[in-house]
Motif scaffolding. Sequence first.
Motif, PDB file in Angstrom:
ATOM      1  N   CYS A   1       0.255   1.660   8.741  1.00  0.00           N
ATOM      2  CA  CYS A   1      -0.503   1.764   9.997  1.00  0.00           C
ATOM      3  C   CYS A   1       0.252   1.187  11.187  1.00  0.00           C
ATOM      4  N   ASP A   2       1.425   0.597  10.949  1.00  0.00           N
ATOM      5  CA  ASP A   2       2.270   0.021  12.004  1.00  0.00           C
ATOM      6  C   ASP A   2       1.621  -1.164  12.711  1.00  0.00           C
ATOM      7  N   HIS A   3       0.550  -1.708  12.186  1.00  0.00           N
ATOM      8  CA  HIS A   3      -0.075  -2.868  12.818  1.00  0.00           C
ATOM      9  C   HIS A   3       0.812  -4.093  12.614  1.00  0.00           C
ATOM     10  N   ARG A   4       1.023  -4.832  13.686  1.00  0.00           N
ATOM     11  CA  ARG A   4       1.860  -6.040  13.597  1.00  0.00           C
ATOM     12  C   ARG A   4       1.172  -7.070  12.708  1.00  0.00           C
TER      13      ARG A   4
ATOM     14  N   CYS B   1      -5.451  -1.708   7.305  1.00  0.00           N
ATOM     15  CA  CYS B   1      -5.722  -0.312   6.936  1.00  0.00           C
ATOM     16  C   CYS B   1      -6.082  -0.143   5.467  1.00  0.00           C
ATOM     17  N   GLY B   2      -5.946  -1.205   4.689  1.00  0.00           N
ATOM     18  CA  GLY B   2      -6.314  -1.137   3.279  1.00  0.00           C
ATOM     19  C   GLY B   2      -5.304  -0.456   2.383  1.00  0.00           C
ATOM     20  N   ALA B   3      -4.126  -0.080   2.938  1.00  0.00           N
ATOM     21  CA  ALA B   3      -3.092   0.572   2.124  1.00  0.00           C
ATOM     22  C   ALA B   3      -2.519  -0.425   1.118  1.00  0.00           C
ATOM     23  N   PRO B   4      -2.174   0.045  -0.073  1.00  0.00           N
ATOM     24  CA  PRO B   4      -1.622  -0.876  -1.075  1.00  0.00           C
ATOM     25  C   PRO B   4      -0.259  -1.427  -0.667  1.00  0.00           C
ATOM     26  N   ILE B   5      -0.024  -2.690  -0.999  1.00  0.00           N
ATOM     27  CA  ILE B   5       1.264  -3.346  -0.756  1.00  0.00           C
ATOM     28  C   ILE B   5       1.978  -3.441  -2.096  1.00  0.00           C
TER      29      ILE B   5
END
Length: 383
Positions: free
Chosen positions: A45-48, A70-74
């Motif tokens: 999501c490119d969020h800092r 964004c809840g994307a997996p890390i």
Amino acid sequence: MSPDLLLVVFAGLLGLLVGSFSNVLIWRLPRGENIAFPPSHCPHCDHRLGVVDLVPLFSWLALKGKCRYCGAPIKARYPVVELLTGLGYATIAALFPPLTVGWGALGLMVLLTLLLVGSAIDLDTYTIPDELTLPGVALGLVFGALNGWWGTPALPDFAGAVQGALLGAGLLVAINQFGSWVLRRFRERQFPEFPLGYQQISLALLAGAWLGPWWGAGVGLLSAAVNFAARRVVRVPELLTLGGLLVSITLGSAGFGPGMILMVQGALAAAGAVSLVCGVYWWLHWRRHREDDTPEADAQSDASAMGFGDVKLAAVIGAFLGWERLLVAVVVAVFAGALFGLVQMAAKRENRVKFGPYLALGAVVALIWGGRLVAEYRGLLGL
């Protein structure tokens, strides 16, 4: 708490922080991105990311492996790299106490980071960035000079670091040269590199056997100068260079010339020197022309890699650990690669792991146990 134990704890904490930065290198170096700007952000999501998102290990655990925004997996690789770096730094501080070995302990920590980052990138992209290995060789030489100033017997001084880097690169590139020659059924390379490349490395192998490392490297680079002056590749047949090296070593074993051992050392060191010059040249060339889209530029870009990222990684290992531990690393890497290959064959799966991670594993084994193995081998030989 004793000073040495306190330094082990500090080294572990430092390793966790460096491991977090290592993840930045693993992500950004293959993509040609700046490692400092922009600040850390989610790749989805490119969020800092804030400070609380960047605490090694704990942020990943607290967020349950997902981006806060964004809840994307890390990927689990992030905490694994941080944990391995922390444990590795602590282990180095315990085995090589900084108060005893001085700057050498920090040098070994730098080496561990280079190995870990290089292996992770190699597993992802099947390449090892020159931005990692070539500066790594220079750092190995710097720490070698510091070892000599501190008087650390367990680690190479500047001369030992130079010898280790040259022999490391030379050994891997010689294996590459002869293996390629055999696979081509002893036919000549169809497209030799201009103005310098594998042909000059082969010439350095032959000249170094008879003239020593520096004169041998000079002959290889003189060939590149002739190519540049002629504006074309002036071929030197591999039957003459590689075949001549085999004949030379056979003669050396029979008592002719400097002798077999000195001839092998001279050949490998000369080839290592030329291969590192090739690496620097093609790295700079690619950086100047990477935005070109012509077929000629693509060909030059392919030549920049030249198939020996592992050669430069071996030079890094040799510079930091010395040539004897380098040999231990190579032997371990070969056996580990063969063993894993057999396992993959038994599972009927293709072995897609390149040699770099095995070489890194061998370097870790050599770092921890290499001194003892070398000492025992010397004892068996009565040296």
